[in-house]
Design a protein around this motif. Structure first.
Motif: not given
Length: 272
Positions: A106-113, A118-127
């Motif tokens: 969900x975070x990954x999609x929200x950032x990309x949209x 999303x240049x940092x693969x670990x960023x969505x999981x951290x959020x």
């Protein structure tokens, strides 16, 4: 008329059959066990989710601004998109993903949209982990509820029956420290059918070694807790209606309605 909504004298053929079958013995009519829902019955899950989102928004905003160099408006858009995805999510455990995977996505999609990548693969999981930690911290049994459960367990068998994704519900149960208050805990998501199907209730009755008519079902959902209790033939259903609204036309009718689980002893006194 007291402060409780009593429905025992509505047309309940199954209930009256049980009354006739057990009227010859006092023990047959005694309440022996109580089945409790978890979310918004014993713990304020909805409130915890909202508070966690607000707290998480502050934490995540600073994190995203620092990590990606975004402004407040862009970060707000990302967080709002996550909130909407969270509230409308569907989860299929057979797809090979965990609920953590889904919510990080969900975070990954929200950032990309919002920003296009999303240049940092670990960023969505951290959020996601920030939000999850904030939410779990708030999912606790209040001292009043703990005292209630201790008192009830001296007279009744207690079972916690909760629907939902197994991993998520197990985490809530562990965080809230529910194990010490119940004779058994059933996570319906670990079984073929969840509330309101009778099969999950029959499992509970078997675990407690009681009959359906010995039990009271307590929960906040008319569709799962109350309908499920009626489907299973329990002695009585108790609806936690914290919002105070009336049961809408066409909805299932609970036997009793209270605004908080702390009022349950008054209902049990009437049933005995």
């Amino acid at each position: 008329m007291n402060r409780f909504t009593r429905q025992h004298f509505r047309k309940r053929p199954a209930f009256w059959r049980r009354m006739i079958e057990h009227s010859s013995t006092a023990d047959g009519m005694a309440v022996k066990a109580i089945l409790f829902d978890l979310d918004n019955t014993l713990i304020e899950t909805s409130r915890a989710g909202e508070v966690a989102l607000k707290k998480n928004f502050i934490q995540t905003s600073e994190f995203l601004k620092t990590t990606l160099g975004l402004d407040d408006s862009t970060v707000c858009t990302i967080c709002d998109k996550f909130k909407q995805k969270l509230f409308h999510e569907s989860f299929d455990c057979s797809a090979g993903q965990t609920i953590d995977d889904v919510r990080a996505h969900h975070w990954e999609e929200s950032i990309k949209e919002t920003v296009g990548n999303c240049s940092m693969p670990s960023l969505p999981a951290q959020c996601y982990n920030m939000w999850k930690s904030s939410r779990l911290e708030l999912l606790t049994l209040s001292p009043q509820v703990c005292n209630l459960l201790k008192q009830l367990r001296s007279s009744y068998k207690l079972l916690l029956l909760t629907n939902g994704v197994a991993q998520t519900q197990r985490e809530k149960v562990a965080t809230a420290g529910c194990e010490e208050f119940f004779d058994a805990i059933v996570i319906a998501g670990e079984h073929k059918e969840q509330k309101p199907f009778p099969s999950i209730f029959r499992l509970c009755f078997s675990m407690l070694e009681v009959e359906a008519q010995d039990c009271v079902m307590v929960g906040d959902s008319l569709d799962t807790d109350i309908q499920g209790g009626l489907n299973a033939g329990v002695r009585a259903t108790v609806w936690i209606n914290s919002a105070g609204g009336a049961v809408s036309d066409g909805s299932v009718k609970p036997d009793y309605t209270i605004t908080t689980v702390l009022e349950l002893p008054d209902i049990l006194a009437q049933l005995q």
